[in-house]
Design a protein around this motif. Structure first.
Motif, mmCIF file in Angstrom:
data_model
loop_
_atom_site.group_PDB
_atom_site.id
_atom_site.type_symbol
_atom_site.label_atom_id
_atom_site.label_comp_id
_atom_site.label_asym_id
_atom_site.label_seq_id
_atom_site.Cartn_x
_atom_site.Cartn_y
_atom_site.Cartn_z
ATOM 1 N N LEU A 108 -0.496 8.104 11.386
ATOM 2 C CA LEU A 108 -0.020 7.051 12.278
ATOM 3 C C LEU A 108 0.407 5.783 11.532
ATOM 4 O O LEU A 108 1.034 4.900 12.123
ATOM 5 N N LEU A 109 0.071 5.703 10.247
ATOM 6 C CA LEU A 109 0.475 4.519 9.489
ATOM 7 C C LEU A 109 1.993 4.429 9.340
ATOM 8 O O LEU A 109 2.538 3.331 9.221
ATOM 9 N N ASP A 110 2.672 5.562 9.352
ATOM 10 C CA ASP A 110 4.138 5.533 9.241
ATOM 11 C C ASP A 110 4.779 4.852 10.450
ATOM 12 O O ASP A 110 5.517 3.871 10.287
ATOM 13 N N PRO A 111 4.520 5.303 11.687
ATOM 14 C CA PRO A 111 5.093 4.579 12.827
ATOM 15 C C PRO A 111 4.545 3.162 12.969
ATOM 16 O O PRO A 111 5.236 2.272 13.488
ATOM 17 N N ASN A 130 0.824 -1.207 0.000
ATOM 18 C CA ASN A 130 0.000 0.000 0.000
ATOM 19 C C ASN A 130 0.858 1.257 0.000
ATOM 20 O O ASN A 130 0.522 2.249 -0.655
ATOM 21 N N CYS A 131 1.970 1.199 0.721
ATOM 22 C CA CYS A 131 2.891 2.335 0.749
ATOM 23 C C CYS A 131 3.478 2.581 -0.636
ATOM 24 O O CYS A 131 3.604 3.727 -1.084
ATOM 25 N N TRP A 143 0.298 8.617 4.156
ATOM 26 C CA TRP A 143 0.440 9.357 5.418
ATOM 27 C C TRP A 143 -0.628 10.442 5.530
ATOM 28 O O TRP A 143 -0.978 10.854 6.641
ATOM 29 N N GLU A 144 -1.134 10.910 4.399
ATOM 30 C CA GLU A 144 -2.216 11.891 4.427
ATOM 31 C C GLU A 144 -3.527 11.231 4.845
ATOM 32 O O GLU A 144 -4.364 11.851 5.504
ATOM 33 N N GLN A 195 -9.712 17.293 1.642
ATOM 34 C CA GLN A 195 -8.324 17.348 2.121
ATOM 35 C C GLN A 195 -7.405 16.486 1.263
ATOM 36 O O GLN A 195 -6.325 16.922 0.860
ATOM 37 N N LEU A 196 -7.827 15.273 0.966
ATOM 38 C CA LEU A 196 -6.990 14.374 0.176
ATOM 39 C C LEU A 196 -6.917 14.822 -1.280
ATOM 40 O O LEU A 196 -5.891 14.644 -1.942
#
Length: 217
Positions: free
Chosen positions: A55-58, A41-42, A50-51, A213-214
Protein backbone atom coordinates in the motif's frame (compact mmCIF):
# COMPACT_ATOMS: atom_id res chain seq x y z
CA UNK A 1 -3.29 54.51 3.58
CA UNK A 2 0.05 53.26 4.90
CA UNK A 3 -1.63 51.59 7.90
CA UNK A 4 -4.19 49.89 5.67
CA UNK A 5 -1.50 48.54 3.34
CA UNK A 6 0.61 47.35 6.27
CA UNK A 7 -2.40 45.61 7.80
CA UNK A 8 -3.26 44.04 4.44
CA UNK A 9 0.32 42.84 4.04
CA UNK A 10 0.46 41.30 7.50
CA UNK A 11 -2.95 39.68 7.11
CA UNK A 12 -1.91 38.07 3.83
CA UNK A 13 1.40 36.95 5.27
CA UNK A 14 -0.28 35.36 8.28
CA UNK A 15 -2.63 33.46 5.98
CA UNK A 16 0.28 32.19 3.88
CA UNK A 17 2.11 31.19 7.05
CA UNK A 18 -0.87 29.07 8.10
CA UNK A 19 -1.06 27.38 4.71
CA UNK A 20 2.66 26.67 4.77
CA UNK A 21 3.61 26.04 8.39
CA UNK A 22 0.28 24.82 9.74
CA UNK A 23 -0.17 21.43 11.37
CA UNK A 24 -3.97 21.19 11.61
CA UNK A 25 -4.65 20.89 8.76
CA UNK A 26 -1.13 20.02 7.61
CA UNK A 27 0.54 22.82 5.69
CA UNK A 28 3.02 22.74 2.86
CA UNK A 29 5.98 22.08 5.16
CA UNK A 30 4.32 18.98 6.61
CA UNK A 31 3.23 17.71 3.20
CA UNK A 32 6.72 18.22 1.81
CA UNK A 33 8.35 16.49 4.78
CA UNK A 34 6.11 13.43 4.40
CA UNK A 35 6.62 13.31 0.64
CA UNK A 36 10.39 13.82 0.80
CA UNK A 37 10.79 11.12 3.45
CA UNK A 38 8.70 8.64 1.46
CA UNK A 39 10.70 9.39 -1.69
CA UNK A 40 13.98 9.00 0.19
CA UNK A 41 12.89 5.64 1.59
CA UNK A 42 11.79 4.58 -1.88
CA UNK A 43 15.20 5.52 -3.27
CA UNK A 44 17.05 3.64 -0.54
CA UNK A 45 14.94 0.49 -0.52
CA UNK A 46 13.75 0.36 -4.14
CA UNK A 47 11.29 -2.52 -4.71
CA UNK A 48 11.87 -3.76 -1.16
CA UNK A 49 9.59 -0.96 0.00
CA UNK A 50 6.58 -2.49 -1.77
CA UNK A 51 7.43 -5.88 -0.27
CA UNK A 52 7.34 -4.33 3.19
CA UNK A 53 3.90 -2.90 2.45
CA UNK A 54 2.30 -2.85 -1.03
CA UNK A 55 0.00 0.00 0.00
CA UNK A 56 3.00 2.32 0.24
CA UNK A 57 2.99 2.69 -3.55
CA UNK A 58 -0.53 4.19 -3.83
CA UNK A 59 0.14 6.10 -0.61
CA UNK A 60 3.15 7.85 -2.14
CA UNK A 61 1.15 8.65 -5.27
CA UNK A 62 -1.67 10.12 -3.18
CA UNK A 63 0.72 12.22 -1.10
CA UNK A 64 2.34 13.45 -4.32
CA UNK A 65 -1.00 14.58 -5.77
CA UNK A 66 -1.87 16.31 -2.51
CA UNK A 67 1.45 18.16 -2.54
CA UNK A 68 0.93 19.19 -6.17
CA UNK A 69 -2.55 20.55 -5.44
CA UNK A 70 -1.41 22.43 -2.34
CA UNK A 71 1.44 23.99 -4.31
CA UNK A 72 -0.76 24.86 -7.29
CA UNK A 73 -3.18 26.70 -5.01
CA UNK A 74 -0.39 29.03 -3.91
CA UNK A 75 1.07 29.58 -7.39
CA UNK A 76 -2.09 30.34 -9.33
CA UNK A 77 -1.86 32.85 -12.16
CA UNK A 78 -2.54 36.24 -10.50
CA UNK A 79 -5.10 36.95 -13.20
CA UNK A 80 -7.12 34.05 -11.80
CA UNK A 81 -6.40 34.55 -8.11
CA UNK A 82 -5.37 37.68 -6.23
CA UNK A 83 -4.27 35.46 -3.34
CA UNK A 84 -1.50 33.65 -5.19
CA UNK A 85 2.09 34.25 -4.11
CA UNK A 86 2.75 35.89 -7.47
CA UNK A 87 -0.01 38.39 -6.68
CA UNK A 88 1.38 38.84 -3.17
CA UNK A 89 4.86 39.66 -4.46
CA UNK A 90 3.37 42.04 -7.02
CA UNK A 91 1.49 43.72 -4.16
CA UNK A 92 4.75 43.99 -2.21
CA UNK A 93 6.58 45.47 -5.18
CA UNK A 94 3.92 48.11 -5.82
CA UNK A 95 3.50 49.05 -2.16
CA UNK A 96 7.05 48.75 -0.86
CA UNK A 97 7.14 52.30 0.45
CA UNK A 98 4.06 51.64 2.60
CA UNK A 99 5.30 48.34 4.09
CA UNK A 100 7.54 48.35 7.14
CA UNK A 101 9.95 45.59 8.08
CA UNK A 102 12.14 45.62 11.17
CA UNK A 103 14.98 46.96 8.99
CA UNK A 104 12.90 49.38 6.91
CA UNK A 105 11.01 48.86 3.68
CA UNK A 106 11.33 45.64 1.63
CA UNK A 107 14.19 46.08 -0.86
CA UNK A 108 13.03 46.05 -4.46
CA UNK A 109 15.95 43.80 -5.36
CA UNK A 110 14.87 41.20 -2.81
CA UNK A 111 11.25 41.04 -3.97
CA UNK A 112 12.42 40.88 -7.59
CA UNK A 113 14.80 38.06 -6.72
CA UNK A 114 11.95 36.14 -5.13
CA UNK A 115 9.93 36.54 -8.32
CA UNK A 116 12.96 35.43 -10.33
CA UNK A 117 13.40 32.38 -8.10
CA UNK A 118 9.81 31.35 -8.78
CA UNK A 119 10.17 31.99 -12.51
CA UNK A 120 13.25 29.77 -12.55
CA UNK A 121 10.83 26.95 -11.71
CA UNK A 122 8.32 27.92 -14.41
CA UNK A 123 8.51 24.56 -16.18
CA UNK A 124 7.69 22.70 -12.98
CA UNK A 125 4.87 25.12 -12.17
CA UNK A 126 3.40 24.71 -15.66
CA UNK A 127 3.43 20.91 -15.40
CA UNK A 128 1.82 20.93 -11.96
CA UNK A 129 -0.89 23.32 -13.16
CA UNK A 130 -1.54 21.23 -16.27
CA UNK A 131 -1.89 18.05 -14.24
CA UNK A 132 -4.30 19.78 -11.90
CA UNK A 133 -6.41 21.47 -14.56
CA UNK A 134 -6.53 18.57 -16.99
CA UNK A 135 -6.77 15.59 -14.65
CA UNK A 136 -6.60 15.96 -10.85
CA UNK A 137 -9.23 18.68 -10.37
CA UNK A 138 -10.94 18.54 -13.79
CA UNK A 139 -11.25 15.79 -16.36
CA UNK A 140 -9.99 16.63 -19.82
CA UNK A 141 -11.51 14.38 -22.49
CA UNK A 142 -8.08 13.20 -23.60
CA UNK A 143 -7.12 11.94 -20.14
CA UNK A 144 -10.55 10.51 -19.43
CA UNK A 145 -9.76 7.93 -22.10
CA UNK A 146 -6.05 7.69 -21.25
CA UNK A 147 -5.31 8.61 -17.61
CA UNK A 148 -1.65 7.59 -17.85
CA UNK A 149 -1.14 10.11 -20.63
CA UNK A 150 -1.09 13.00 -18.16
CA UNK A 151 2.22 11.72 -16.78
CA UNK A 152 3.90 11.41 -20.18
CA UNK A 153 2.50 14.69 -21.53
CA UNK A 154 3.44 16.62 -18.39
CA UNK A 155 6.41 14.85 -16.82
CA UNK A 156 7.61 15.99 -13.42
CA UNK A 157 10.87 15.22 -11.70
CA UNK A 158 10.41 14.62 -7.99
CA UNK A 159 13.48 16.66 -7.10
CA UNK A 160 12.18 19.57 -9.18
CA UNK A 161 8.90 19.55 -7.27
CA UNK A 162 10.76 19.49 -3.96
CA UNK A 163 12.93 22.39 -5.13
CA UNK A 164 9.87 24.44 -6.08
CA UNK A 165 8.07 23.78 -2.81
CA UNK A 166 11.17 24.76 -0.85
CA UNK A 167 11.33 27.96 -2.89
CA UNK A 168 7.77 28.84 -1.87
CA UNK A 169 8.46 28.02 1.78
CA UNK A 170 11.64 30.12 1.79
CA UNK A 171 9.89 33.16 0.30
CA UNK A 172 7.19 33.26 2.94
CA UNK A 173 9.66 32.45 5.72
CA UNK A 174 11.88 35.32 4.57
CA UNK A 175 8.97 37.75 4.75
CA UNK A 176 8.05 36.50 8.21
CA UNK A 177 11.60 36.82 9.45
CA UNK A 178 12.05 40.27 7.92
CA UNK A 179 8.78 41.52 9.36
CA UNK A 180 9.08 40.36 12.94
CA UNK A 181 12.36 38.52 13.31
CA UNK A 182 10.76 35.10 13.74
CA UNK A 183 9.34 32.31 11.60
CA UNK A 184 6.45 30.04 12.53
CA UNK A 185 7.54 26.89 14.30
CA UNK A 186 6.72 23.82 12.28
CA UNK A 187 7.05 20.08 12.77
CA UNK A 188 8.66 19.14 9.45
CA UNK A 189 11.42 17.06 11.04
CA UNK A 190 8.90 15.25 13.21
CA UNK A 191 6.89 14.27 10.14
CA UNK A 192 10.05 12.94 8.50
CA UNK A 193 10.92 10.93 11.61
CA UNK A 194 7.33 9.71 11.77
CA UNK A 195 7.50 8.35 8.21
CA UNK A 196 10.80 6.59 8.92
CA UNK A 197 9.36 5.06 12.09
CA UNK A 198 6.21 3.97 10.26
CA UNK A 199 8.21 2.12 7.62
CA UNK A 200 10.47 0.49 10.21
CA UNK A 201 7.41 -0.66 12.16
CA UNK A 202 5.82 -2.01 8.99
CA UNK A 203 9.01 -3.89 8.20
CA UNK A 204 9.20 -5.32 11.72
CA UNK A 205 5.57 -6.39 11.51
CA UNK A 206 6.12 -8.04 8.14
CA UNK A 207 9.06 -10.02 9.51
CA UNK A 208 7.03 -11.17 12.51
CA UNK A 209 3.89 -12.10 10.57
CA UNK A 210 5.62 -13.46 7.48
CA UNK A 211 9.00 -14.87 8.58
CA UNK A 212 11.71 -14.98 5.90
CA UNK A 213 9.46 -13.33 3.29
CA UNK A 214 11.63 -10.23 2.96
CA UNK A 215 14.87 -12.21 3.16
CA UNK A 216 13.87 -14.64 0.41
CA UNK A 217 12.59 -12.09 -2.10
Amino acid sequence: MKNLIQANYEERLNSYAGLIHGNAPPGLVAKLAIYSSLIENCSKRSDKLWEIEPLLDPLIRSVEVDLHLATAKLLEDPRRSDRSIFAFLDFCMKNRSHITWKSGTPPESLVQQQLNDLEANRGTIAAIMARRDKFFAHLDKKYFANPKGIYTDYPLDQSAVIKLVNCVINIISEHQSSLGGAVNFHLGEFYEIGVDNMIRNLEAGRRVNFPNQLDNS
